[in-house]
Write an enzyme that holds these catalytic residues in place. Structure first.
Site, mmCIF file in Angstrom:
data_model
loop_
_atom_site.group_PDB
_atom_site.id
_atom_site.type_symbol
_atom_site.label_atom_id
_atom_site.label_comp_id
_atom_site.label_asym_id
_atom_site.label_seq_id
_atom_site.Cartn_x
_atom_site.Cartn_y
_atom_site.Cartn_z
ATOM 1 N N PHE A 139 -7.742 2.657 5.408
ATOM 2 C CA PHE A 139 -6.834 1.428 5.125
ATOM 3 C C PHE A 139 -7.210 0.068 5.953
ATOM 4 O O PHE A 139 -6.520 -1.044 5.668
ATOM 5 C CB PHE A 139 -5.354 1.691 5.024
ATOM 6 C CG PHE A 139 -4.815 2.148 6.483
ATOM 7 C CD1 PHE A 139 -4.781 1.247 7.641
ATOM 8 C CD2 PHE A 139 -4.415 3.446 6.659
ATOM 9 C CE1 PHE A 139 -4.290 1.783 8.802
ATOM 10 C CE2 PHE A 139 -3.818 4.155 7.492
ATOM 11 C CZ PHE A 139 -4.027 2.934 8.678
ATOM 12 N N LYS A 195 2.118 4.497 1.338
ATOM 13 C CA LYS A 195 2.276 4.827 2.968
ATOM 14 C C LYS A 195 2.117 6.480 2.766
ATOM 15 O O LYS A 195 2.871 7.209 2.417
ATOM 16 C CB LYS A 195 3.755 4.351 3.272
ATOM 17 C CG LYS A 195 4.026 4.604 4.997
ATOM 18 C CD LYS A 195 5.306 4.239 5.473
ATOM 19 C CE LYS A 195 5.105 4.444 6.920
ATOM 20 N NZ LYS A 195 4.759 5.840 7.365
ATOM 21 N N ARG A 225 3.099 -4.434 17.661
ATOM 22 C CA ARG A 225 4.099 -4.174 16.496
ATOM 23 C C ARG A 225 4.563 -5.586 16.105
ATOM 24 O O ARG A 225 5.214 -6.318 16.829
ATOM 25 C CB ARG A 225 5.436 -3.171 16.872
ATOM 26 C CG ARG A 225 6.005 -2.854 15.887
ATOM 27 C CD ARG A 225 7.226 -1.724 16.342
ATOM 28 N NE ARG A 225 6.853 -0.883 16.807
ATOM 29 C CZ ARG A 225 6.413 0.386 16.229
ATOM 30 N NH1 ARG A 225 6.354 0.454 15.125
ATOM 31 N NH2 ARG A 225 5.880 1.405 17.071
ATOM 32 N N GLU A 248 -5.342 7.200 6.927
ATOM 33 C CA GLU A 248 -4.212 8.295 7.521
ATOM 34 C C GLU A 248 -5.047 9.605 6.700
ATOM 35 O O GLU A 248 -5.134 9.655 5.780
ATOM 36 C CB GLU A 248 -2.916 7.898 6.597
ATOM 37 C CG GLU A 248 -1.814 8.634 7.113
ATOM 38 C CD GLU A 248 -0.955 8.315 8.281
ATOM 39 O OE1 GLU A 248 -1.355 7.353 8.913
ATOM 40 O OE2 GLU A 248 -0.173 9.149 8.421
ATOM 41 N N GLU A 274 0.681 -1.292 0.106
ATOM 42 C CA GLU A 274 -0.005 0.066 0.015
ATOM 43 C C GLU A 274 0.998 1.247 0.034
ATOM 44 O O GLU A 274 1.903 1.245 0.535
ATOM 45 C CB GLU A 274 -1.174 -0.146 1.128
ATOM 46 C CG GLU A 274 -2.097 -1.008 1.188
ATOM 47 C CD GLU A 274 -3.042 -0.879 2.337
ATOM 48 O OE1 GLU A 274 -2.790 0.041 3.059
ATOM 49 O OE2 GLU A 274 -3.849 -1.898 2.308
ATOM 50 N N ARG A 302 -3.480 8.575 17.055
ATOM 51 C CA ARG A 302 -2.600 7.578 17.342
ATOM 52 C C ARG A 302 -2.546 7.394 18.850
ATOM 53 O O ARG A 302 -2.313 6.224 19.378
ATOM 54 C CB ARG A 302 -1.314 7.959 16.857
ATOM 55 C CG ARG A 302 -0.106 7.336 17.041
ATOM 56 C CD ARG A 302 0.112 6.158 15.968
ATOM 57 N NE ARG A 302 1.327 5.395 16.071
ATOM 58 C CZ ARG A 302 1.707 4.920 17.062
ATOM 59 N NH1 ARG A 302 1.027 4.738 18.213
ATOM 60 N NH2 ARG A 302 2.959 4.166 17.050
HETATM 61 P P1 ATP Z 1 4.589 3.688 14.346
HETATM 62 O O1 ATP Z 1 3.217 3.960 13.793
HETATM 63 O O2 ATP Z 1 5.204 2.469 13.586
HETATM 64 O O3 ATP Z 1 4.963 3.949 15.779
HETATM 65 P P2 ATP Z 1 5.249 6.250 13.131
HETATM 66 O O4 ATP Z 1 3.876 6.919 13.860
HETATM 67 O O5 ATP Z 1 6.498 6.973 13.470
HETATM 68 O O6 ATP Z 1 5.571 5.005 13.785
HETATM 69 P P3 ATP Z 1 5.688 5.345 10.402
HETATM 70 O O7 ATP Z 1 6.982 4.540 11.095
HETATM 71 O O8 ATP Z 1 5.905 6.166 9.680
HETATM 72 O O9 ATP Z 1 4.868 5.712 11.764
HETATM 73 O O10 ATP Z 1 4.811 4.126 10.052
HETATM 74 C C1 ATP Z 1 3.568 3.755 10.388
HETATM 75 C C2 ATP Z 1 2.506 4.796 10.342
HETATM 76 O O11 ATP Z 1 2.253 4.742 8.708
HETATM 77 C C3 ATP Z 1 1.235 4.062 10.589
HETATM 78 O O12 ATP Z 1 0.820 4.272 12.182
HETATM 79 C C4 ATP Z 1 0.074 5.032 9.919
HETATM 80 O O13 ATP Z 1 -0.099 6.130 10.677
HETATM 81 C C5 ATP Z 1 1.051 5.422 8.655
HETATM 82 N N1 ATP Z 1 0.236 5.000 7.428
HETATM 83 C C6 ATP Z 1 0.333 5.415 6.374
HETATM 84 N N2 ATP Z 1 -0.071 4.663 5.054
HETATM 85 C C7 ATP Z 1 -0.537 3.646 5.653
HETATM 86 C C8 ATP Z 1 -1.250 2.525 5.249
HETATM 87 N N3 ATP Z 1 -1.464 2.475 3.917
HETATM 88 N N4 ATP Z 1 -1.495 1.238 6.030
HETATM 89 C C9 ATP Z 1 -1.205 1.455 7.413
HETATM 90 N N5 ATP Z 1 -0.810 2.535 8.027
HETATM 91 C C10 ATP Z 1 -0.297 3.548 7.357
#
Ligand code: ATP
Length: 600
Positions: free
Chosen positions: A344, A252, A421, A303, A250, A273
């Protein structure tokens, strides 16, 4: 139960740094409690009156608390303020003043529930005269409080209670008090918490029906589920291997994660979050959702990203933040910029709980449920079955400006795992190809005064990652670069509510900053590489005995992670994983580049 028993428990907890000791203090507190006393004691100890996601706030300004303390102890608000400048904390001042105030002989001790109800009354007081009502409730409580009770009551109403018991330790204590401390019971309790985000509810169930009763817990609209999280992979090869050769890739999106709850009556609640209600900041999304969703009730995840009204193109989240200037709160900035929600996942669809179904089924349900509109769209997805396909998709989305891909398992076990996770979801970002594996979300635990141009202000911050198995914060860097003048200037104000005059017992570091903070503020840093460190404690012992990990040349990206609480920061285990990921000198990356890494 009397409130003083709870206050003494806080004192004992504050005096220990040992998690086991903390747990046994909590077990002794919780075990005899039932019903409301149990739930109220738990909520109060978390510094709140209800589960955190309900966002019930007391709304007491410092000036009001000063006034109440003055009135209850027969001093002036000015004198209370004066003392607080020395004591550093209004709660300590209240305790000190109460110690020298004569209490009436026949003062009835404060009951826990009485205190809880009075505080709830404070939270509910609104409109004209509400400030006076709040002061009067606090005065009445303080007049009957012992010095220790007064200290914690004031800290509670000021939102600075922070006795240092976080969820993981409370879950341990609940398991030991009402179930068994074995791994299975503990896991089931944590799973129930991840599903409900409500410690009080879990405690009540456990106390009345044991672990078995947790099975009856269902998803409920309005009660947020703790978000499922993604692991990282070194390369697309490894990623596909972990997904048995086939995955849904997907786009991101780089924005704000949103959990949308639509009730049967069409009302919408949006959670961030960290499970804070953010609906009021996105009234346009709340308005757009009902017409885009075919069935109700429903719980969706997506998102939220800003987009360009004229071209319709997605804009990087970070761009908006920077363009607006860091002084502005990100959320406020977003409010003024149009946003679109890319959904998503779906957890509840028309009363049916679907989070335990494999991902392909959830995706199919999602596609049926959602009628895409300008504001509500479905995350782009493509099934990939080879490294070439994976690479092509990755290159394509990165070319369009995405930060990377989210790969999702299609296997039978690919249910939604609340709060976990795991390798069911793997994030793979363009940064992995060119830089250190990922940005790190660190928790501020200390600050160093600046020199030269930065004299008189903080010049660098001491950052830590979270270690859930020990419920501690382990430092990994001292960051001073990446802060421009305005970011530096606002640091003291931003960090002031979390200042403490000693090292927080939950922090592990070999450094002594000039100022300590209770772990609370989370910010994003990038760096050159992770190295083994004699002074930092992140992931201590994982790579080398007695050594932790440090980030070399750390730099603040300008992004405060206000959507994350301290315990949602990057974990020590993730840092160790990132250290291992970067250790592949000269390895050919998916984007076809050579990486050469020099180890310090
Ligand atoms: P984490 O959520 O893993 O603690 P983070 O908030 O710093 O880390 P990233 O490491 O950039 O974020 O990646 C995870 C986040 O990406 C998800 O929590 C979600 O908010 C976002 N995201 C974006 N696109 C998608 C998608 N298609 N499916 C799931 N999550 C997505």
């Amino acid at each position: 139960m009397q409130y003083r028993e709870l206050a003494h428990v806080y004192e004992k907890i504050e005096a220990t740094t040992k998690r086991l000791e903390m747990r046994s203090i909590l077990v002794d507190l919780l075990r005899p409690l039932r019903g409301r006393e149990l739930t109220c004691a738990l909520y109060l100890s978390q510094g709140s009156l209800r589960p955190e996601y309900e966002g019930v706030e007391l709304g007491v300004a410092e000036s009001l608390a000063r006034k109440a303390i003055a009135e209850a102890t027969g001093t002036s608000a000015g004198a209370v303020g004066e003392r607080t400048r020395t004591s550093g904390d209004l709660g300590t001042t209240a305790g000190e003043l109460l110690r020298t105030t004569r209490r009436l002989e026949d003062t009835a001790p404060l009951e826990l529930l009485e205190v809880y109800d009075a505080l709830t009354g404070m939270a509910h007081a609104t409109g004209a005269g509400s400030q006076e009502t709040k002061v009067q409730i606090l005065v009445d409580l303080l007049r009957r409080a012992t010095p220790v009770e007064g200290k914690y009551l004031v800290r509670f109403v000021m939102g600075t209670l922070r006795v240092g018991v976080r969820e993981m330790t409370i879950l341990d204590a609940l398991a030991a008090a009402f179930a068994s401390p074995d791994k299975d019971a503990r896991e089931r309790i944590e799973a129930a918490f991840n599903l409900t985000s409500d410690l009080g509810l879990i405690a009540e169930k456990l106390a009345s029906g044991g672990v078995a009763s947790l099975a009856s817990i269902r998803l409920e609209v309005g009660r947020p589920i703790r978000p499922m999280l993604a692991e990282r992979a070194k390369s697309l090869e490894e990623l596909l291997e972990r997904m048995d050769g086939k995955a849904a890739f997907e786009y991101k999106y780089d924005g704000l994660r949103v959990q949308a709850h639509l009730a049967k009556d069409g009302s919408v609640r949006l959670f961030s979050r960290r499970l804070e209600e953010i609906g009021p900041q996105f009234p346009d999304l709340a308005k757009a959702l009902p017409s885009a969703i075919r069935e109700r009730p429903v719980i969706l995840e997506g998102e939220c990203v800003p987009f360009d009204r004229t071209t319709g193109a997605i804009r990087p989240f970070q761009d908006v933040a920077t363009r607006r200037g860091r002084k502005h709160d990100l959320e406020r900035a977003l409010e003024e910029v149009p946003v679109v929600l890319f959904v998503f996942d779906v957890l509840l669809a028309g009363s049916e709980s679907v989070y335990e179904r494999p991902f392909p089924e959830r995706r199919a349900i999602l596609e049926k449920l959602v009628t895409p509109s300008e504001r509500i769209r479905i995350a782009e997805e493509q099934i990939v079955t080879s490294v070439e396909e994976a690479n092509d998709y990755f290159e394509e989305v990165v070319g369009q400006g995405a930060e990377g891909v989210m790969a999702k398992s299609l296997a039978d076990g690919s249910r939604y795992h609340p709060g976990a996770r795991g390798f069911w979801w793997i994030k793979y970002k363009r940064d992995y190809v060119t830089h250190l594996a990922d940005s790190i979300d660190g928790v501020v635990v200390g600050a160093f005064y600046g020199r030269g141009r930065r004299a008189g202000a903080y010049g660098a911050l001491l950052l830590a990652v979270y270690r859930p198995d020990k419920d501690r914060f382990e430092t990994f860097c001292k960051v001073g670069s990446g802060f421009d003048d305005s970011a530096l200037a606002e640091l003291p104000k931003r960090l002031a509510p979390f200042r403490i005059d000693h090292a927080p017992p939950e922090v592990d570091t070999g450094l002594s900053p000039d100022q300590w903070f209770r772990p609370s503020v989370v910010l994003e840093v990038k760096g050159a590489e992770l190295t083994v460190s004699p002074v930092h404690r992140a992931g201590i012992g994982a790579i080398r005995p007695d050594a932790g990990l440090a980030l070399r040349f750390p730099r603040f990206t300008g992004r405060y992670r206000t959507d994350k609480s301290a315990t949602q920061a990057t974990t020590s285990a993730e840092l160790v994983e990132m250290y291992r990921m970067q250790d592949r000198s000269g390895a050919r990356t998916a984007a076809g580049e050579h990486r050469v890494r020099h180890k310090a």
